[in-house]
Motif scaffolding. Structure first.
Motif, PDB file in Angstrom:
ATOM      1  N   HIS A 213       2.938  -0.177 -21.861  1.00 54.67           N
ATOM      2  CA  HIS A 213       1.976  -0.584 -20.838  1.00 54.67           C
ATOM      3  C   HIS A 213       0.555  -0.168 -21.238  1.00 54.67           C
ATOM      4  O   HIS A 213      -0.390  -0.975 -21.203  1.00 54.67           O
ATOM      5  CB  HIS A 213       2.364   0.066 -19.507  1.00 54.67           C
ATOM      6  CG  HIS A 213       1.613  -0.442 -18.326  1.00 54.67           C
ATOM      7  ND1 HIS A 213       1.567   0.213 -17.115  1.00 54.67           N
ATOM      8  CD2 HIS A 213       0.843  -1.556 -18.163  1.00 54.67           C
ATOM      9  CE1 HIS A 213       0.836  -0.468 -16.264  1.00 54.67           C
ATOM     10  NE2 HIS A 213       0.371  -1.541 -16.879  1.00 54.67           N
ATOM     11  N   GLU A 214       0.402   1.076 -21.654  1.00 60.41           N
ATOM     12  CA  GLU A 214      -0.922   1.596 -22.037  1.00 60.41           C
ATOM     13  C   GLU A 214      -1.491   0.857 -23.243  1.00 60.41           C
ATOM     14  O   GLU A 214      -2.677   0.502 -23.272  1.00 60.41           O
ATOM     15  CB  GLU A 214      -0.825   3.084 -22.339  1.00 60.41           C
ATOM     16  CG  GLU A 214      -2.146   3.714 -22.727  1.00 60.41           C
ATOM     17  CD  GLU A 214      -2.008   5.186 -23.072  1.00 60.41           C
ATOM     18  OE1 GLU A 214      -2.670   5.627 -24.030  1.00 60.41           O
ATOM     19  OE2 GLU A 214      -1.237   5.893 -22.389  1.00 60.41           O
TER      20      GLU A 214
ATOM     21  N   THR B 198      -3.747   4.632 -18.691  1.00 61.44           N
ATOM     22  CA  THR B 198      -3.609   3.189 -18.467  1.00 61.44           C
ATOM     23  C   THR B 198      -4.489   2.741 -17.314  1.00 61.44           C
ATOM     24  O   THR B 198      -5.191   1.726 -17.410  1.00 61.44           O
ATOM     25  CB  THR B 198      -2.140   2.839 -18.169  1.00 61.44           C
ATOM     26  OG1 THR B 198      -1.328   3.227 -19.264  1.00 61.44           O
ATOM     27  CG2 THR B 198      -1.980   1.340 -17.944  1.00 61.44           C
TER      28      THR B 198
END
Length: 461
Positions: A233-234, A275
């Motif tokens: 995700h990050e 994130t």
């Protein structure tokens, strides 16, 4: 990209030109600061002037140690400036690379095609591999050859794709394809794309040139971010940030990709703090375009940014505040921000002296909205703003505070008593009127005139 075919002007003339440009820029910045609202045209002109100054600074002088015809003839050797640093021979097709150095095209092409990404002479890492013809050197070599009866042979052709090696392009496409593969493949590909988009301008540009590249990058998040692996995700969100930073075309492309803004908004709400912070930074970057400001506002980006600000994580506050400020340059986004609770959240942080420097500008920008001014009055902002003026040594903070007090003064007469008492006890407003920035002085004088006028009217009555 390095400029080619241009003889740099006389240094004295360049210095005069730079001085004139700085003088105009100073006037323009002063006008922007003195304006109550943000003049976007003036900001854009100032930006263009800064770019021009940067170009003047970075432009490298082509230093050619020309000798007289007689010296050249007697020497019987090729001038060093006409030789390729790689081949040590007379250049047939001189080109400039990212470092500003000039090479013969076939030899630098061979160097790059071998996988090298540094300048052979300076060892500088190249941000791109575009080759720009050096017309100036080419012309001078031609004249020298004609003078000495030398016929240039045709350059060797290595059929190398300018701007980006074919092997690099294939690697890029393979990474995008892996974003639809297994989780481990996605994680490896996303990490590599994050690295490449951070270091290589050519890769960032490729996202605009390659159909569906951004949707492919976002593919692992297509079912939402709640179940996404934190590292994956990050890396994806940070890659989007890197892509958007590249240029306005990329900003527009990212914003107009249907899944991008919803995923960024979701990322501000969910995920690691890194994130969430990078998602906020991406929204800030995208909001540099007015069309994106409107799109982000309509998509509901402000509320999660305000909530991120409320949480107060040091790593995320700056990005969230910057994004809110940028978006609220647009009037309708000010209305949305006030409606979504920005005034209460920001003022509470300021009262607790949390990141005052970065939170005063968005609050001052919002204070041009009447509902914001009313809410600030209800939340007892006046004593807090006066305290900050007395405490801070920062002229910009004082200017923002006095601007908000000016808006309150001209909107809420119930605050006049508190302002008079502050002036009587500390002479806070008078000091700003005497020593503040030009805009702060104007606002402070406006408050004093309003307060004095109200006293005179009362006495007359």
């Amino acid at each position: 990209m390095a400029k080619s075919g241009v003889i740099e002007e006389d240094p004295a003339a360049a210095a005069v030109k730079a001085a004139e440009l700085k003088k105009e820029l100073l006037k323009l910045v002063k006008a922007i600061v003195d304006e109550e609202d943000v003049n976007l045209d003036a900001v854009e002109r100032a930006y263009q002037m800064l770019v021009a100054l940067k170009e003047m600074k970075l432009k490298k002088t082509v230093s050619l140690k020309l000798r007289s015809d007689r010296e050249l003839a007697s020497a019987g050797t090729v001038p060093e400036e006409f030789k390729c640093p790689l081949s040590k021979e007379l250049m047939r097709d001189p080109v400039i690379i990212d470092s500003g150095q000039t090479y013969d095209r076939p030899f630098i092409q061979k160097w790059l095609k071998s996988g090298n990404r540094t300048c052979p002479k300076t060892q500088q890492v190249l941000t791109h591999t575009t080759l720009a013809p050096n017309h100036l050197i080419r012309e001078m070599i031609t004249k020298w050859c004609n003078k000495h009866g030398i016929k240039l042979s045709d350059p060797v052709d290595y059929t190398y794709e300018e701007g980006f090696a074919e092997s690099d392009r294939e690697h890029f496409l393979s990474l995008l394809n892996r974003m639809s593969s297994t989780l481990s493949e996605q994680k490896e590909a996303a990490k590599e794309l994050r690295r490449l988009t951070r270091k290589t301008a050519s890769v960032r540009a490729l996202f605009a040139e390659t159909p569906n590249a951004i949707p492919q990058l976002l593919a692992p998040l297509s079912n939402g971010t709640n179940g996404a692996h934190p590292d994956l995700h990050e890396d994806i969100i940070t890659s989007v940030l890197n892509i958007a930073i590249h240029d306005d075309n990329n900003k527009k492309l990212v914003a107009e990709t249907p899944a991008a803004i919803p995923l960024l908004i979701d990322a501000v709400k969910n995920g690691s703090i890194e994130t969430r912070s990078n998602a906020a930074a991406t929204i800030f970057t995208l909001s540099a375009l007015d069309s994106n400001k409107a799109l982000l506002g309509k998509s509901g980006a402000l509320k999660p940014l305000i909530e991120l600000l409320r949480e107060g994580h040091p790593a995320a506050m700056n990005d969230a505040a910057s994004a809110i400020f940028n978006m609220c340059i647009l009037h309708e986004n000010k209305v949305r921000a006030v409606r979504d609770g920005a005034v209460e959240v920001i003022l509470e942080k300021i009262k607790n002296r949390v990141r005052v420097d970065i939170l005063l500008p968005p609050l001052a920008l919002l204070s041009t909205n009447q509902k914001c001014v009313e809410e600030m009055g209800d939340l007892e902002a006046v004593p807090c703003l006066f305290e900050i003026i007395r405490e801070t040594t920062c002229d910009r903070n004082k200017e923002n505070c006095i601007a908000m007090l000016h808006a309150i003064c001209f909107s809420d007469r119930t605050k006049w008593k508190a302002m008079r008492e502050e002036e009587s006890m500390h002479r806070t407003i008078s000091q700003v009127a005497q020593k503040g920035t030009s805009r702060a002085q104007r606002k402070a004088r406006g408050i004093l005139e309003r307060l004095n006028k109200s006293v005179n009217v009362t006495h007359t009555a």
